[in-house]
Design an enzyme around this catalytic site. Structure first.
Site, PDB file in Angstrom:
ATOM      1  N   LYS A  54       0.946  -1.350  -0.010  1.00 22.62           N
ATOM      2  CA  LYS A  54      -0.122   0.088   0.098  1.00 22.62           C
ATOM      3  C   LYS A  54       0.793   1.140  -0.024  1.00 22.62           C
ATOM      4  O   LYS A  54       0.635   2.181  -0.717  1.00 22.62           O
ATOM      5  CB  LYS A  54      -0.795  -0.253   1.117  1.00 22.62           C
ATOM      6  CG  LYS A  54      -1.857  -1.079   0.959  1.00 22.62           C
ATOM      7  CD  LYS A  54      -2.792  -1.242   2.379  1.00 22.62           C
ATOM      8  CE  LYS A  54      -3.677  -2.537   2.173  1.00 22.62           C
ATOM      9  NZ  LYS A  54      -4.610  -2.980   3.165  1.00 22.62           N
ATOM     10  N   GLN A  98      -4.169  -1.687   9.926  1.00 25.11           N
ATOM     11  CA  GLN A  98      -4.127  -3.218   9.066  1.00 25.11           C
ATOM     12  C   GLN A  98      -4.756  -4.107  10.062  1.00 25.11           C
ATOM     13  O   GLN A  98      -4.337  -4.315  11.093  1.00 25.11           O
ATOM     14  CB  GLN A  98      -2.703  -3.360   8.762  1.00 25.11           C
ATOM     15  CG  GLN A  98      -2.504  -4.546   7.846  1.00 25.11           C
ATOM     16  CD  GLN A  98      -3.185  -4.455   6.675  1.00 25.11           C
ATOM     17  OE1 GLN A  98      -3.083  -3.649   5.914  1.00 25.11           O
ATOM     18  NE2 GLN A  98      -3.895  -5.712   6.064  1.00 25.11           N
ATOM     19  N   ASP A 121     -10.680   3.221   4.874  1.00 25.56           N
ATOM     20  CA  ASP A 121     -10.919   1.583   4.697  1.00 25.56           C
ATOM     21  C   ASP A 121     -12.241   1.468   4.660  1.00 25.56           C
ATOM     22  O   ASP A 121     -12.907   0.136   4.387  1.00 25.56           O
ATOM     23  CB  ASP A 121     -10.214   0.806   5.644  1.00 25.56           C
ATOM     24  CG  ASP A 121      -9.333  -0.250   5.385  1.00 25.56           C
ATOM     25  OD1 ASP A 121      -9.245  -0.408   3.938  1.00 25.56           O
ATOM     26  OD2 ASP A 121      -8.445  -0.824   6.075  1.00 25.56           O
TER      27      ASP A 121
END
Ligand code: NDP
Length: 293
Positions: A54, A98, A121
């Protein structure tokens, strides 16, 4: 083989190029480069790879990434304090925690601590709640589900009125994909480990999204001829002939299902490239929202 292969690498690259052009334009206009903070807790090898990928993708389009790595034994308070610090930092437009977090941490509390306007996200409970409500829009939509819908649209799927079947009901893929399909006016069936006679349910699908994590599970004779299939699954299967001793396959038996499906994503190279592309897009949007604040 009769199915069209959905070229998500190409589609993902187009989205990345669009983001890069928009970032360049921001810089020309004297605006800041978008910033993405990644929060990694612990040493999960797969998570480390995802975060690194990412960050690399950010650099390619001109998004600045701020990497934060906390130890495996970080406390709930330490993780939430970092999130609050990032919420307050104007250089950070998007915050990505994450997942999965180490078991001792309360994932929902951490996700709830993220500023809604930085939740790139899309996993903040309010964003997910809005996704589930008619007439409401989340600020951000989770990346893999959003990428799956883009692929369906680019493959020419007519979602309105279609019978859509989603295999899997996880928070990160199955459920948000199903909610997006409902928003797109599909008639949606969500399947999971207790579903009875899965092949019969799948046979009704004009559109199938498979996200169960079971290698080559969906067979040719389950699939309606012409169905459009998004295979989100990424599974390792032993393969002594491969250099690493394994290869990656999806949740769909690609070779045989390709003979009947109308269009299908391959694995690897299916939805994966879209996940990162959508994250970049969300981060750009977060920067645009910050401009307007
Ligand atoms: P989870 O393990 O969180 O969820 C799996 C879901 O599948 C559950 O709802 C489970 O049912 C259901 N399921 C499992 N086995 C069966 C079965 N035999 N029959 C019917 N339903 C079943 O997985 P994720 O959603 O996180 O991931 C799914 C797949 O997608 C994985 O292969 C993962 O690697 C991949 N993935 C790919 C991404 C990408 O970028 N391409 C991103 C994220 C995930 P129940 O709820 O009843 O337990």
């Amino acid at each position: 083989m009769s199915a069209t292969i959905i070229d998500s690498k190409k589609i993902g690259q187009e989205i990345r190029d669009e983001v890069k052009t928009a970032v360049d334009k921001r810089l020309e206009r004297g605006l800041s480069a978008p910033g993405l903070a990644t929060v990694l807790v612990g040493e999960n090898p797969a998570s480390k790879v995802y975060v690194r990928n990412k960050q690399k993708a950010c650099a390619e389009v001109g998004i600045i990434s701020f990497g934060h790595h906390l130890p495996e034994d970080a406390t709930q308070e330490e993780v939430e304090a970092l999130v609050r610090q990032l919420n307050a930092d104007p250089a950070v437009n998007g915050i990505l925690v994450q997942l999965p977090l180490p078991r001792h941490l309360d994932e929902e509390k951490v996700l709830t601590a993220i500023d809604l306007n930085k939740d790139v996200d899309g996993f903040h409970p309010i964003n997910i709640g809005r996704l589930a409500q008619k007439g409401r829009e989340p600020v951000f939509v989770p990346c893999t589900p959003a990428g799956s819908i883009v692929l369906l649209e680019r493959a020419g799927a007519k979602l309105s009125g279609a019978n859509a079947v989603v295999l899997g009901r996880s928070n990160i893929v199955g459920m948000p994909v199903a909610l997006l399909l409902v928003k797109a006016n599909a008639t949606v069936t969500i399947c999971h480990s207790r579903t009875r006679d899965l092949p019969a349910v799948v046979r009704e699908a004009d559109v199938l999204v498979a996200a169960i994590g079971q290698p080559e599970f969906v067979k040719k004779d389950w699939v309606k001829p012409g169905a459009i299939i998004i295979d989100v699954g990424i599974n390792q299967v032993e393969d002594p002939s491969a250099q690493k001793g394994y290869r990656l396959v999806g949740d769909v038996a690609f070779d045989e299902v390709s003979e009947v499906a109308g269009a299908i994503t391959p694995v690897p190279g299916g939805v994966g490239p879209m996940t990162i592309a959508m994250l970049l897009k969300n981060t750009l949007r977060a920067a645009e929202l910050a401009d307007q604040a």
